[in-house]
Motif scaffolding. Structure first.
Motif, PDB file in Angstrom:
ATOM      1  N   PHE A 149       0.853  -1.191   0.000  1.00 30.27           N
ATOM      2  CA  PHE A 149       0.000   0.000   0.000  1.00 30.27           C
ATOM      3  C   PHE A 149       0.884   1.233   0.000  1.00 30.27           C
ATOM      4  O   PHE A 149       1.854   1.317   0.757  1.00 30.27           O
ATOM      5  CB  PHE A 149      -0.917  -0.009   1.231  1.00 30.27           C
ATOM      6  CG  PHE A 149      -1.903  -1.139   1.234  1.00 30.27           C
ATOM      7  CD1 PHE A 149      -3.199  -0.963   0.769  1.00 30.27           C
ATOM      8  CD2 PHE A 149      -1.520  -2.405   1.661  1.00 30.27           C
ATOM      9  CE1 PHE A 149      -4.097  -2.016   0.752  1.00 30.27           C
ATOM     10  CE2 PHE A 149      -2.407  -3.471   1.647  1.00 30.27           C
ATOM     11  CZ  PHE A 149      -3.694  -3.276   1.192  1.00 30.27           C
ATOM     12  N   LEU A 150       0.524   2.216  -0.841  1.00 27.81           N
ATOM     13  CA  LEU A 150       1.312   3.433  -0.972  1.00 27.81           C
ATOM     14  C   LEU A 150       0.736   4.494  -0.043  1.00 27.81           C
ATOM     15  O   LEU A 150       0.105   5.451  -0.472  1.00 27.81           O
ATOM     16  CB  LEU A 150       1.331   3.896  -2.425  1.00 27.81           C
ATOM     17  CG  LEU A 150       1.810   2.848  -3.446  1.00 27.81           C
ATOM     18  CD1 LEU A 150       1.866   3.445  -4.844  1.00 27.81           C
ATOM     19  CD2 LEU A 150       3.166   2.274  -3.050  1.00 27.81           C
ATOM     20  N   GLN A 151       0.980   4.319   1.245  1.00 26.15           N
ATOM     21  CA  GLN A 151       0.410   5.217   2.241  1.00 26.15           C
ATOM     22  C   GLN A 151       1.073   4.946   3.581  1.00 26.15           C
ATOM     23  O   GLN A 151       1.817   3.973   3.751  1.00 26.15           O
ATOM     24  CB  GLN A 151      -1.093   4.953   2.380  1.00 26.15           C
ATOM     25  CG  GLN A 151      -1.402   3.513   2.849  1.00 26.15           C
ATOM     26  CD  GLN A 151      -2.875   3.206   2.919  1.00 26.15           C
ATOM     27  OE1 GLN A 151      -3.527   3.096   1.904  1.00 26.15           O
ATOM     28  NE2 GLN A 151      -3.382   3.053   4.138  1.00 26.15           N
ATOM     29  N   HIS A 152       0.817   5.811   4.551  1.00 31.56           N
ATOM     30  CA  HIS A 152       1.189   5.513   5.919  1.00 31.56           C
ATOM     31  C   HIS A 152       0.235   4.456   6.477  1.00 31.56           C
ATOM     32  O   HIS A 152      -0.855   4.235   5.938  1.00 31.56           O
ATOM     33  CB  HIS A 152       1.131   6.778   6.783  1.00 31.56           C
ATOM     34  CG  HIS A 152       2.216   7.769   6.467  1.00 31.56           C
ATOM     35  ND1 HIS A 152       2.096   8.686   5.427  1.00 31.56           N
ATOM     36  CD2 HIS A 152       3.428   7.977   7.040  1.00 31.56           C
ATOM     37  CE1 HIS A 152       3.195   9.427   5.383  1.00 31.56           C
ATOM     38  NE2 HIS A 152       4.024   9.017   6.339  1.00 31.56           N
ATOM     39  N   ILE A 153       0.640   3.812   7.545  1.00 36.62           N
ATOM     40  CA  ILE A 153      -0.219   2.813   8.173  1.00 36.62           C
ATOM     41  C   ILE A 153      -1.491   3.503   8.668  1.00 36.62           C
ATOM     42  O   ILE A 153      -1.429   4.519   9.355  1.00 36.62           O
ATOM     43  CB  ILE A 153       0.520   2.143   9.350  1.00 36.62           C
ATOM     44  CG1 ILE A 153       1.734   1.375   8.833  1.00 36.62           C
ATOM     45  CG2 ILE A 153      -0.415   1.206  10.105  1.00 36.62           C
ATOM     46  CD1 ILE A 153       2.627   0.841   9.937  1.00 36.62           C
ATOM     47  N   PRO A 154      -2.673   2.977   8.334  1.00 36.61           N
ATOM     48  CA  PRO A 154      -3.921   3.627   8.771  1.00 36.61           C
ATOM     49  C   PRO A 154      -4.029   3.660  10.290  1.00 36.61           C
ATOM     50  O   PRO A 154      -3.763   2.665  10.975  1.00 36.61           O
ATOM     51  CB  PRO A 154      -5.007   2.728   8.167  1.00 36.61           C
ATOM     52  CG  PRO A 154      -4.340   1.983   7.062  1.00 36.61           C
ATOM     53  CD  PRO A 154      -2.922   1.804   7.487  1.00 36.61           C
ATOM     54  N   ALA A 155      -4.408   4.801  10.811  1.00 37.81           N
ATOM     55  CA  ALA A 155      -4.573   4.958  12.258  1.00 37.81           C
ATOM     56  C   ALA A 155      -5.616   3.971  12.768  1.00 37.81           C
ATOM     57  O   ALA A 155      -6.696   3.829  12.191  1.00 37.81           O
ATOM     58  CB  ALA A 155      -4.994   6.387  12.580  1.00 37.81           C
ATOM     59  N   GLY A 156      -5.281   3.294  13.846  1.00 38.35           N
ATOM     60  CA  GLY A 156      -6.182   2.325  14.442  1.00 38.35           C
ATOM     61  C   GLY A 156      -6.063   0.930  13.868  1.00 38.35           C
ATOM     62  O   GLY A 156      -6.651  -0.009  14.407  1.00 38.35           O
ATOM     63  N   ARG A 157      -5.296   0.776  12.781  1.00 37.72           N
ATOM     64  CA  ARG A 157      -5.140  -0.542  12.160  1.00 37.72           C
ATOM     65  C   ARG A 157      -3.660  -0.924  12.058  1.00 37.72           C
ATOM     66  O   ARG A 157      -3.237  -1.667  11.175  1.00 37.72           O
ATOM     67  CB  ARG A 157      -5.810  -0.568  10.784  1.00 37.72           C
ATOM     68  CG  ARG A 157      -7.303  -0.268  10.829  1.00 37.72           C
ATOM     69  CD  ARG A 157      -7.967  -0.420   9.473  1.00 37.72           C
ATOM     70  NE  ARG A 157      -8.023  -1.815   9.049  1.00 37.72           N
ATOM     71  CZ  ARG A 157      -8.509  -2.199   7.860  1.00 37.72           C
ATOM     72  NH1 ARG A 157      -8.961  -1.288   6.996  1.00 37.72           N
ATOM     73  NH2 ARG A 157      -8.538  -3.485   7.532  1.00 37.72           N
TER      74      ARG A 157
END
Length: 465
Positions: A149-157
């Motif tokens: 995934f091209l993103q930061h780690i989703p908050a809460g997950r």
């Protein structure tokens, strides 16, 4: 004696339906013959009169998330739903707890799957670890592909996504340098995080929290910008890029151009992007939320054109289970809704139905949900066809049945969030599903055994890594 003969049906063979009988021994198709050719030679005979005889469908983009969220889905419930949809192979994404980032984690998840699964299952591992040892151990453990995934780690997950995310182009280059050493397809969720975060902040500041805001914060250029970067890196490093859930004309044009200049890229879309535009978010709010979001009617039409002309190589469900509570609490805050809904039972009837209704050729439908997924993920010719030597994964399909999809008839644990499919026209019906010659479903009844499914690995000729 043969174990099974399937007789009197019309079998899907290289883009056409042929009146053939299939002979099965030891879980494999061993011979094809004229109607009645194998009479009296089998312990069992399955009469497929008036039915189509299909290979088991391959769903190459699937989230059960097992074992992290049994309230959403388990391997048992996910593969049960797959079987009722005529899907005999699922390829499971790496989001779990812990996420699938190396060979040990593949083996741990595979052990659970082989205790619970009703159909066969293969695994993605992380394309984002940036550790050669993890990539190699994943290949050694049987990974069919890499996903990131091209993103930061989703908050809460955090516990589900740690090791799956790349948050900068520099990290992406580092990942591609390593991925180039392995001959597996590499998949990245392609949306530019900096763009959609900027647009989300602007919408939130205006107190726009409804379904339409979800489409507005991830327009076509958010997907296309990310895909453009991935295509250039794939071209430079010689990596096989598989682009998932293509949703826009802009992205499709980039992929078409890259293919014309010889980039090793294959592309996937999903039934939902072929059926719905952004107006579904006005109607169903959180129940229509998925990433990437639905686009315009013109984008929907462009995707159909991409199916016909071969720009799109596969169609998969992106089956994504959440709970009703997770959707319901987001009616006044679309940002908090989980993105996705069930779809594995839609995939086969949707694509084959489109071919039977002449929106696609039968040959193209066969490529999209049988041949191409098997080839891309290293399962051909064991899966995706009914030729001698293939697994006897067989689906009997009533092409004359007509009706509409109804989420209450789904078999996933997450069926109650599948409202988006209600009322969509449905051509055809799965009558029976067999895995390696053994029945898993007969009509509305589940007759297979939990644990009959096997972990799939790439055939030796398909992997050099």
């Amino acid at each position: 004696m043969l174990d099974l003969v399937v007789t009197n049906g019309r079998a899907l063979m290289d883009g056409e339906f042929q009146t053939l009988d299939l002979a099965v021994q030891d879980g494999r198709v061993v011979a094809l013959g004229a109607q009645g050719q194998f009479a009296g030679q089998s312990a069992r005979e399955l009469d497929a009169a008036s039915l189509l005889v299909l290979p088991g469908i391959i769903d190459s983009h699937f989230h059960s998330r097992a074992p992290s969220r049994p309230d959403r889905e388990t391997f048992a419930s996910a593969t049960r739903a797959a079987a009722f949809g005529g899907v005999t192979t699922i390829i499971e994404m790496p989001i779990s707890e812990p996420p699938t980032t190396d060979g040990d984690r593949i083996r741990t998840r595979a052990e659970l799957a082989e205790r619970e699964a009703y159909v066969d299952i293969g695994f993605y591992s992380s394309s984002a670890t940036r550790r050669r040892g993890d990539l190699q151990s994943s290949v050694d453990a049987g990974a069919l592909a890499f996903k990131g995934f091209l993103q930061h780690i989703p908050a809460g997950r955090e516990s589900e996504f740690d090791g799956l995310c790349l948050s900068s182009n520099a990290e992406l280059v580092e990942a591609f340098e390593l991925l180039a050493e392995f001959d597996l397809p590499c998949v990245f969720h392609p949306e530019d995080e900096s763009m959609y975060q900027y647009l989300e902040a602007r919408l939130r500041a205006r107190h726009q929290n409804d379904g339409a805001a979800h489409a507005a914060h991830r327009p076509d250029y958010v997907e296309a910008t990310s895909v453009g970067t991935l295509l250039l890196l794939a071209e430079h490093f010689g990596v096989h890029l598989q682009v998932p859930h293509v949703s826009s004309r802009m992205t499709l044009n980039l992929i078409r151009s890259a293919k014309e200049r010889g980039v090793h890229v294959t592309a996937e879309t999903c039934p939902q992007y072929l059926q719905f535009d952004a107006s579904a978010l006005d109607r169903l709010g959180p129940y229509a939320k998925c990433n990437p979001p639905f686009k315009s009617p013109e984008d929907v039409q462009a995707l159909w054109e991409g199916l016909v002309d071969g720009t799109i190589d596969t169609v998969a469900s992106d089956h994504s289970p959440f709970t009703v509570e997770e959707k319901e609490r987001a009616w006044n805050d679309i940002w908090s809704a989980g993105p996705g809904f069930p779809g594995v039972e839609v995939l086969g009837p949707f694509i084959l139905g489109a071919a039977l209704d002449n929106r696609l050729s039968i040959d193209r439908a066969e490529e999209l949900i049988w041949k191409n997924p098997a080839r891309i993920f290293g399962l051909w010719p064991r899966k995706g066809n009914l030729r001698p030597g293939a697994d006897a994964d067989i689906v009997l399909f009533d092409a004359e049945s007509r009706g509409v999809f109804d989420h209450s008839e789904f078999h996933s644990k997450a069926k109650d969030i599948g409202l988006i499919w209600d009322g969509v026209a449905k051509r055809g019906k799965v009558i029976q599903t067999l895995l390696r010659g053994e029945p898993v479903t007969i009509g509305p009844e589940l007759v297979g055994k939990s644990g009959a499914g096997q972990m799939l690995t790439r055939l030796p000729s398909a992997t050099k890594g």
